[in-house]
Design a protein around this motif. Sequence first.
Motif, PDB file in Angstrom:
ATOM      1  N   ASP A 151       0.824  -1.210   0.000  1.00  0.00           N
ATOM      2  CA  ASP A 151       0.000   0.000   0.000  1.00  0.00           C
ATOM      3  C   ASP A 151       0.857   1.259   0.000  1.00  0.00           C
ATOM      4  O   ASP A 151       0.337   2.364  -0.046  1.00  0.00           O
ATOM      5  CB  ASP A 151      -0.921   0.013   1.218  1.00  0.00           C
ATOM      6  N   GLY A 152       2.163   1.103   0.071  1.00  0.00           N
ATOM      7  CA  GLY A 152       3.079   2.235   0.073  1.00  0.00           C
ATOM      8  C   GLY A 152       4.496   1.741   0.266  1.00  0.00           C
ATOM      9  O   GLY A 152       4.742   0.538   0.341  1.00  0.00           O
ATOM     10  N   LEU A 211      12.767   2.048  -3.410  1.00  0.00           N
ATOM     11  CA  LEU A 211      13.160   0.698  -3.807  1.00  0.00           C
ATOM     12  C   LEU A 211      14.047   0.825  -5.034  1.00  0.00           C
ATOM     13  O   LEU A 211      13.687   1.517  -5.994  1.00  0.00           O
ATOM     14  CB  LEU A 211      11.925  -0.147  -4.146  1.00  0.00           C
ATOM     15  N   LEU A 212      15.213   0.173  -5.015  1.00  0.00           N
ATOM     16  CA  LEU A 212      16.126   0.167  -6.153  1.00  0.00           C
ATOM     17  C   LEU A 212      16.052  -1.188  -6.825  1.00  0.00           C
ATOM     18  O   LEU A 212      16.295  -2.218  -6.183  1.00  0.00           O
ATOM     19  CB  LEU A 212      17.559   0.446  -5.689  1.00  0.00           C
ATOM     20  N   LEU A 213      15.689  -1.202  -8.101  1.00  0.00           N
ATOM     21  CA  LEU A 213      15.669  -2.431  -8.897  1.00  0.00           C
ATOM     22  C   LEU A 213      16.980  -2.464  -9.673  1.00  0.00           C
ATOM     23  O   LEU A 213      17.280  -1.552 -10.452  1.00  0.00           O
ATOM     24  CB  LEU A 213      14.483  -2.424  -9.860  1.00  0.00           C
ATOM     25  N   SER A 214      17.768  -3.525  -9.459  1.00  0.00           N
ATOM     26  CA  SER A 214      19.085  -3.575 -10.083  1.00  0.00           C
ATOM     27  C   SER A 214      19.472  -5.011 -10.419  1.00  0.00           C
ATOM     28  O   SER A 214      19.461  -5.863  -9.530  1.00  0.00           O
ATOM     29  CB  SER A 214      20.113  -2.981  -9.128  1.00  0.00           C
ATOM     30  N   ALA A 244       0.310   5.157  -7.206  1.00  0.00           N
ATOM     31  CA  ALA A 244       1.200   5.730  -8.212  1.00  0.00           C
ATOM     32  C   ALA A 244       2.620   5.817  -7.642  1.00  0.00           C
ATOM     33  O   ALA A 244       2.804   5.953  -6.427  1.00  0.00           O
ATOM     34  CB  ALA A 244       0.712   7.123  -8.618  1.00  0.00           C
ATOM     35  N   VAL A 245       3.610   5.717  -8.520  1.00  0.00           N
ATOM     36  CA  VAL A 245       5.005   5.768  -8.092  1.00  0.00           C
ATOM     37  C   VAL A 245       5.801   6.762  -8.935  1.00  0.00           C
ATOM     38  O   VAL A 245       5.482   7.004 -10.093  1.00  0.00           O
ATOM     39  CB  VAL A 245       5.691   4.385  -8.179  1.00  0.00           C
ATOM     40  N   GLU A 293       7.101   6.521  -3.648  1.00  0.00           N
ATOM     41  CA  GLU A 293       5.707   6.952  -3.775  1.00  0.00           C
ATOM     42  C   GLU A 293       5.632   8.234  -4.594  1.00  0.00           C
ATOM     43  O   GLU A 293       6.535   9.067  -4.542  1.00  0.00           O
ATOM     44  CB  GLU A 293       5.085   7.171  -2.394  1.00  0.00           C
ATOM     45  N   ALA A 294       4.554   8.370  -5.350  1.00  0.00           N
ATOM     46  CA  ALA A 294       4.375   9.540  -6.220  1.00  0.00           C
ATOM     47  C   ALA A 294       4.541  10.825  -5.420  1.00  0.00           C
ATOM     48  O   ALA A 294       3.978  10.968  -4.341  1.00  0.00           O
ATOM     49  CB  ALA A 294       3.001   9.496  -6.886  1.00  0.00           C
ATOM     50  N   GLY A 295       5.328  11.737  -5.947  1.00  0.00           N
ATOM     51  CA  GLY A 295       5.574  13.021  -5.310  1.00  0.00           C
ATOM     52  C   GLY A 295       6.814  13.052  -4.440  1.00  0.00           C
ATOM     53  O   GLY A 295       7.342  14.124  -4.140  1.00  0.00           O
ATOM     54  N   ALA A 296       7.299  11.883  -4.032  1.00  0.00           N
ATOM     55  CA  ALA A 296       8.458  11.831  -3.133  1.00  0.00           C
ATOM     56  C   ALA A 296       9.709  12.408  -3.787  1.00  0.00           C
ATOM     57  O   ALA A 296      10.417  13.216  -3.186  1.00  0.00           O
ATOM     58  CB  ALA A 296       8.711  10.401  -2.669  1.00  0.00           C
ATOM     59  N   MET A 297       9.980  12.020  -5.017  1.00  0.00           N
ATOM     60  CA  MET A 297      11.225  12.461  -5.651  1.00  0.00           C
ATOM     61  C   MET A 297      11.248  13.968  -5.898  1.00  0.00           C
ATOM     62  O   MET A 297      12.290  14.597  -5.751  1.00  0.00           O
ATOM     63  CB  MET A 297      11.490  11.675  -6.921  1.00  0.00           C
TER      64      MET A 297
END
Length: 118
Positions: free
Chosen positions: A31-32, A37-40, A53-54, A90-94
């Motif tokens: 849910d959040g 998270l780093l995908l590598s 949304a992310v 999460e959307a808006g974080a960056m």
Amino acid sequence: MATLVLPTGRTFPLEIAESAGARRRGLLGRDGVTGALLLSPANSVHTVRMRFAVDVAHLDRELRVLSVRTMRPWRIGRPRLRARHVLEAEAGAMAGWGVRRGMRVEVRTHEPGGPDEE
């Protein structure tokens, strides 16, 4: 766990998904996310069956940000040719963190039994 370090010195909790299963699972079923998270390795992501949304940042091999965008659930992102890693939050974080194209981020991993653990 690890830590995402921005050029400003700000730090955020970071999970790293390095196995194929962990990358495939990503943020599905959650849910959040606290931090990011780093995908590598990875050069694209999808948000099919996601609950939220992310923000997605594509990173090159030196962890330099190639692009940042927000993806709503049920979208499929196009691969970025120079991308070697994908950072999700999460959307808006960056935007709030100040992550932008051209910036280089750092990943600090925490060794088990190291000074960060008691």
